[in-house]
Design an enzyme around this catalytic site. Structure first.
Site, PDB file in Angstrom:
ATOM      1  N   GLY A   1      -7.423 -16.823  -2.722  1.00  0.00           N
ATOM      2  CA  GLY A   1      -6.861 -16.952  -1.380  1.00  0.00           C
ATOM      3  C   GLY A   1      -6.215 -15.675  -0.865  1.00  0.00           C
TER       4      GLY A   1
ATOM      5  N   ALA B   1       4.030 -16.888  -0.849  1.00  0.00           N
ATOM      6  CA  ALA B   1       3.218 -17.271  -2.008  1.00  0.00           C
ATOM      7  C   ALA B   1       4.047 -18.105  -2.988  1.00  0.00           C
ATOM      8  CB  ALA B   1       2.691 -16.018  -2.696  1.00  0.00           C
TER       9      ALA B   1
ATOM     10  N   GLU C   1     -13.613 -24.279  -2.621  1.00  0.00           N
ATOM     11  CA  GLU C   1     -13.321 -22.937  -2.093  1.00  0.00           C
ATOM     12  C   GLU C   1     -14.547 -22.368  -1.407  1.00  0.00           C
ATOM     13  OE1 GLU C   1     -10.483 -20.811  -1.809  1.00  0.00           O
ATOM     14  OE2 GLU C   1     -12.072 -19.914  -0.598  1.00  0.00           O
TER      15      GLU C   1
ATOM     16  N   VAL D   1       5.821  -5.656  24.163  1.00  0.00           N
ATOM     17  CA  VAL D   1       4.556  -4.911  24.237  1.00  0.00           C
ATOM     18  C   VAL D   1       3.785  -5.441  25.439  1.00  0.00           C
ATOM     19  CG1 VAL D   1       2.349  -4.466  23.089  1.00  0.00           C
ATOM     20  CG2 VAL D   1       4.483  -4.462  21.766  1.00  0.00           C
TER      21      VAL D   1
ATOM     22  N   HIS E   1      25.472  -1.884 -18.155  1.00  0.00           N
ATOM     23  CA  HIS E   1      25.790  -0.594 -17.540  1.00  0.00           C
ATOM     24  C   HIS E   1      24.997   0.512 -18.210  1.00  0.00           C
ATOM     25  CE1 HIS E   1      28.235   2.479 -15.595  1.00  0.00           C
ATOM     26  NE2 HIS E   1      28.420   3.045 -16.780  1.00  0.00           N
TER      27      HIS E   1
ATOM     28  N   GLU F   1       9.257  -4.136  17.706  1.00  0.00           N
ATOM     29  CA  GLU F   1       9.659  -5.507  17.384  1.00  0.00           C
ATOM     30  C   GLU F   1      10.214  -6.175  18.650  1.00  0.00           C
ATOM     31  OE1 GLU F   1       9.728  -7.873  14.819  1.00  0.00           O
ATOM     32  OE2 GLU F   1      10.799  -9.044  16.334  1.00  0.00           O
TER      33      GLU F   1
HETATM   34  P1  NAD Z   1       6.650 -12.427  10.326  1.00  0.00           P
HETATM   35  O1  NAD Z   1       6.795 -13.708  11.020  1.00  0.00           O
HETATM   36  O2  NAD Z   1       7.399 -12.166   9.067  1.00  0.00           O
HETATM   37  O3  NAD Z   1       7.012 -11.226  11.307  1.00  0.00           O
HETATM   38  C1  NAD Z   1       6.384 -11.068  12.555  1.00  0.00           C
HETATM   39  C2  NAD Z   1       7.302 -10.264  13.439  1.00  0.00           C
HETATM   40  O4  NAD Z   1       6.613  -9.951  14.630  1.00  0.00           O
HETATM   41  C3  NAD Z   1       8.559 -11.039  13.837  1.00  0.00           C
HETATM   42  O5  NAD Z   1       9.683 -10.234  13.575  1.00  0.00           O
HETATM   43  C4  NAD Z   1       8.343 -11.295  15.310  1.00  0.00           C
HETATM   44  O6  NAD Z   1       9.557 -11.330  16.039  1.00  0.00           O
HETATM   45  C5  NAD Z   1       7.489 -10.118  15.715  1.00  0.00           C
HETATM   46  N1  NAD Z   1       6.677 -10.332  16.915  1.00  0.00           N
HETATM   47  C6  NAD Z   1       6.001 -11.448  17.275  1.00  0.00           C
HETATM   48  N2  NAD Z   1       5.377 -11.249  18.453  1.00  0.00           N
HETATM   49  C7  NAD Z   1       5.637  -9.974  18.827  1.00  0.00           C
HETATM   50  C8  NAD Z   1       5.279  -9.170  19.927  1.00  0.00           C
HETATM   51  N3  NAD Z   1       4.493  -9.633  20.904  1.00  0.00           N
HETATM   52  N4  NAD Z   1       5.719  -7.898  19.992  1.00  0.00           N
HETATM   53  C9  NAD Z   1       6.520  -7.402  19.023  1.00  0.00           C
HETATM   54  N5  NAD Z   1       6.906  -8.132  17.960  1.00  0.00           N
HETATM   55  C10 NAD Z   1       6.468  -9.392  17.860  1.00  0.00           C
HETATM   56  O7  NAD Z   1       5.064 -12.241  10.127  1.00  0.00           O
HETATM   57  P2  NAD Z   1       4.224 -11.163   9.333  1.00  0.00           P
HETATM   58  O8  NAD Z   1       5.057  -9.971   8.985  1.00  0.00           O
HETATM   59  O9  NAD Z   1       2.997 -10.982  10.121  1.00  0.00           O
HETATM   60  O10 NAD Z   1       3.909 -11.940   8.006  1.00  0.00           O
HETATM   61  C11 NAD Z   1       3.191 -13.181   8.051  1.00  0.00           C
HETATM   62  C12 NAD Z   1       3.708 -14.131   7.004  1.00  0.00           C
HETATM   63  O11 NAD Z   1       3.411 -13.646   5.724  1.00  0.00           O
HETATM   64  C13 NAD Z   1       5.212 -14.318   7.074  1.00  0.00           C
HETATM   65  O12 NAD Z   1       5.541 -15.644   6.859  1.00  0.00           O
HETATM   66  C14 NAD Z   1       5.712 -13.468   5.964  1.00  0.00           C
HETATM   67  O13 NAD Z   1       6.932 -13.923   5.415  1.00  0.00           O
HETATM   68  C15 NAD Z   1       4.580 -13.555   4.949  1.00  0.00           C
HETATM   69  N6  NAD Z   1       4.565 -12.321   4.172  1.00  0.00           N
HETATM   70  C16 NAD Z   1       5.456 -12.206   3.174  1.00  0.00           C
HETATM   71  C17 NAD Z   1       5.513 -11.041   2.464  1.00  0.00           C
HETATM   72  C18 NAD Z   1       6.508 -10.920   1.366  1.00  0.00           C
HETATM   73  O14 NAD Z   1       7.085 -11.920   0.975  1.00  0.00           O
HETATM   74  N7  NAD Z   1       6.779  -9.722   0.905  1.00  0.00           N
HETATM   75  C19 NAD Z   1       4.693  -9.973   2.765  1.00  0.00           C
HETATM   76  C20 NAD Z   1       3.807 -10.131   3.807  1.00  0.00           C
HETATM   77  C21 NAD Z   1       3.758 -11.313   4.508  1.00  0.00           C
END
Ligand code: NAD
Length: 461
Positions: free
Chosen positions: A42, A315, A35, A232, A439, A198
């Site tokens: 991590g 995770a 690490e 964007v 319930h 989005e």
């Molecule tokens: P994600 O892939 O879940 O979401 C990214 C989003 O950004 C997508 O909906 C995508 O369409 C959008 N996007 C991409 N380019 C774009 C642009 N130019 N303009 C606008 N929108 C755009 O990624 P994340 O939210 O960054 O998370 C990263 C990873 O970490 C993912 O795999 C996610 O599942 C994981 N994560 C999981 C959790 C959880 O389980 N609760 C929480 C945080 C992150």
């Protein structure tokens, strides 16, 4: 143990890496983890799942204080952001100490430094080479930025947002996946003007369409401006803040200003400069290519977690991968992971969770689909906690097994565990309807959905 030989060397101590190490040690292997960070854990533990959930808990307390009168309590409050961050840090520290103790208790050697994979296989760390019959790559991922953008005090990724000393008064979030949804919840609960942009046609685009619709409604009600299907086109500094320009399809470009812009457009794999390709590892768009057993293209080198080219970057999917790899190294026959059976969770408000196939995916795969949608408002317990939402269940028509469960609403990130058992054990509505939910609880949302599908709805029509 200097320049020692181990049974298993794991590169990276995140969730995937430590799961592989802990399970290998349980199976009697001599294990080392390499690490480079000062602390074990991590992304998830140090700058991901755990700190963000701590912030979300503070955000939820704020929401409750703001709504206290609904439960007959006179209260008012304001955020003490430094204290929120301190609470977050305290929780992370506690869990790092716990993990470090667990690693030590299992007699796993921790080698500090940046490891590089070498043929053999082995790992080179600061000029020393450690060898092992099996090496597990678990080097994780990094937050992606949009082309041309650089992190600054105004342009953030989740790494900076989790530790930023000032709470922004306004924010533009690019991306409405898990990270975008969770930070929108945090910032809005603390009063920031929040805009989410989005690119795909709906927010939480990987979820069932019904869930995206419900999430859009709920965000609107919370005062979050979420726009889907937008491109964007520019992010630039303006005064003390930023200006973000976006193009809704078929409409004029719009510009929104804010204190900060959070980029949450996904995470990329940490696979460069680590000797992977030189050691014969094939990459696919920089992710480490693996087969169903999580073996890479180099003999006795395995990959788990975010760096591996598997369908999920979660995770808990990396826990499953780490455990499976440790068991395979120990000679056990472990079935391939059904990634659809791994529950997905987003800790936004309202929470979102799902397991199995969406209705569209199930239809595409040729299933004859039947669905049922249940509204949380029907439940006494949902009224008591003051939150709504839906459960949508997808099953094979005419009594077939559960194909998918999709939820948005109170505590659904907890409820999904039951749904996961139903999906993974291929339960049918009749199986589940014969078992009653307690319930009054939120878990009745699942139970009632299946009562309806079994043709005997109780509180719904
Ligand atoms: P994600 O892939 O879940 O979401 C990214 C989003 O950004 C997508 O909906 C995508 O369409 C959008 N996007 C991409 N380019 C774009 C642009 N130019 N303009 C606008 N929108 C755009 O990624 P994340 O939210 O960054 O998370 C990263 C990873 O970490 C993912 O795999 C996610 O599942 C994981 N994560 C999981 C959790 C959880 O389980 N609760 C929480 C945080 C992150």
């Amino acid at each position: 143990m200097a320049d020692g030989t181990y049974d298993v060397i794991v590169l990276g101590s995140g969730t995937g890496g430590y799961a592989a190490a802990l399970r290998s040690a349980e199976l009697g292997k001599k294990v080392a983890i390499v690490e480079k960070d000062d602390r074990l854990g991590g992304t998830c533990l140090l700058r991901g799942c755990i700190p963000s959930k701590a912030l979300l808990e503070s955000a939820s307390v704020m929401d409750h204080v703001n709504r206290a009168e609904e439960w007959g309590i006179k209260a008012s409050g304001e955020v003490d952001w430094p204290k929120v961050l301190e609470t977050e840090r305290h929780i992370v520290d506690k869990k790092v100490t716990g993990l470090t103790g667990l690693i030590k208790a299992r007699k796993i050697e921790v080698i500090k430094g940046t490891g590089k994979l070498v043929e053999g296989p082995g790992v080179e760390v600061d000029g020393r080479t450690f060898t092992a019959p099996d090496v597990v790559l678990a080097t994780g991922s990094f937050p992606r930025l949009l082309p041309g953008l650089e992190v600054s005090d105004r342009i953030l990724t989740s790494d900076q947002a989790l530790v930023r000393e000032q709470l922004p008064r306004s924010v533009v979030i690019i991306g409405a996946g898990a990270i975008g949804m969770e930070f929108a919840t945090i910032y809005r609960s603390f009063g920031a003007r929040t805009t989410v942009l989005e690119a795909l046609p709906r927010i939480v685009p990987l979820e069932d369409e019904a869930i995206s619709k419900e999430a859009a409604r709920a965000f609107k009600k919370k005062g979050i401006d979420a726009f889907a299907g937008v491109k964007v086109t520019e992010v630039k500094g303006a005064g003390d803040g930023v200006e973000v320009t976006y193009q809704p399809e078929g409409k004029d470009a719009q510009t929104v200003s804010a204190d900060v812009c959070l980029v949450a457009v996904g995470r990329g794999p940490n696979s460069q400069g680590l000797g992977y390709e030189e050691a014969g590892i094939e990459l696919d768009r920089n992710y480490v290519k693996v087969n169903g057993q999580l073996q890479t293209s180099a003999p006795h080198v395995w990959a788990v977690g975010d760096v591996a080219a598997t369908p999920l970057q979660l995770a808990h999917s990396s826990f499953l991968e780490g455990i499976a790899v440790a068991e395979r190294i120990a000679g056990q026959d472990v079935p391939e992971i059904d990634y659809a059976g791994v529950p997905r969770v987003t800790f936004s408000s309202p929470e979102i969770s799902s397991v199995g196939l969406t209705e569209a995916q199930a239809s595409e795969r040729g299933h004859d689909v039947q669905t049922s949608t249940f509204n949380f408002q029907v439940l006494a317990k949902a009224n008591i906690v003051g939150e709504g939402g839906i459960v949508k269940v997808v099953v094979e028509k005419d009594g077939g097994p559960v194909l998918g469960v999709h939820m948005i609403g109170p505590h659904v990130t907890e409820l999904v565990e039951a749904a996961s058992l139903m999906y993974n054990w291929e339960a049918t509505p009749a199986d589940i309807a014969a078992i009653i939910a307690p319930h009054p609880t939120l878990s009745e949302a699942l139970g009632e959905s299946f009562l309806a599908l079994a043709g005997k709805p109780l509180h719904s029509m």
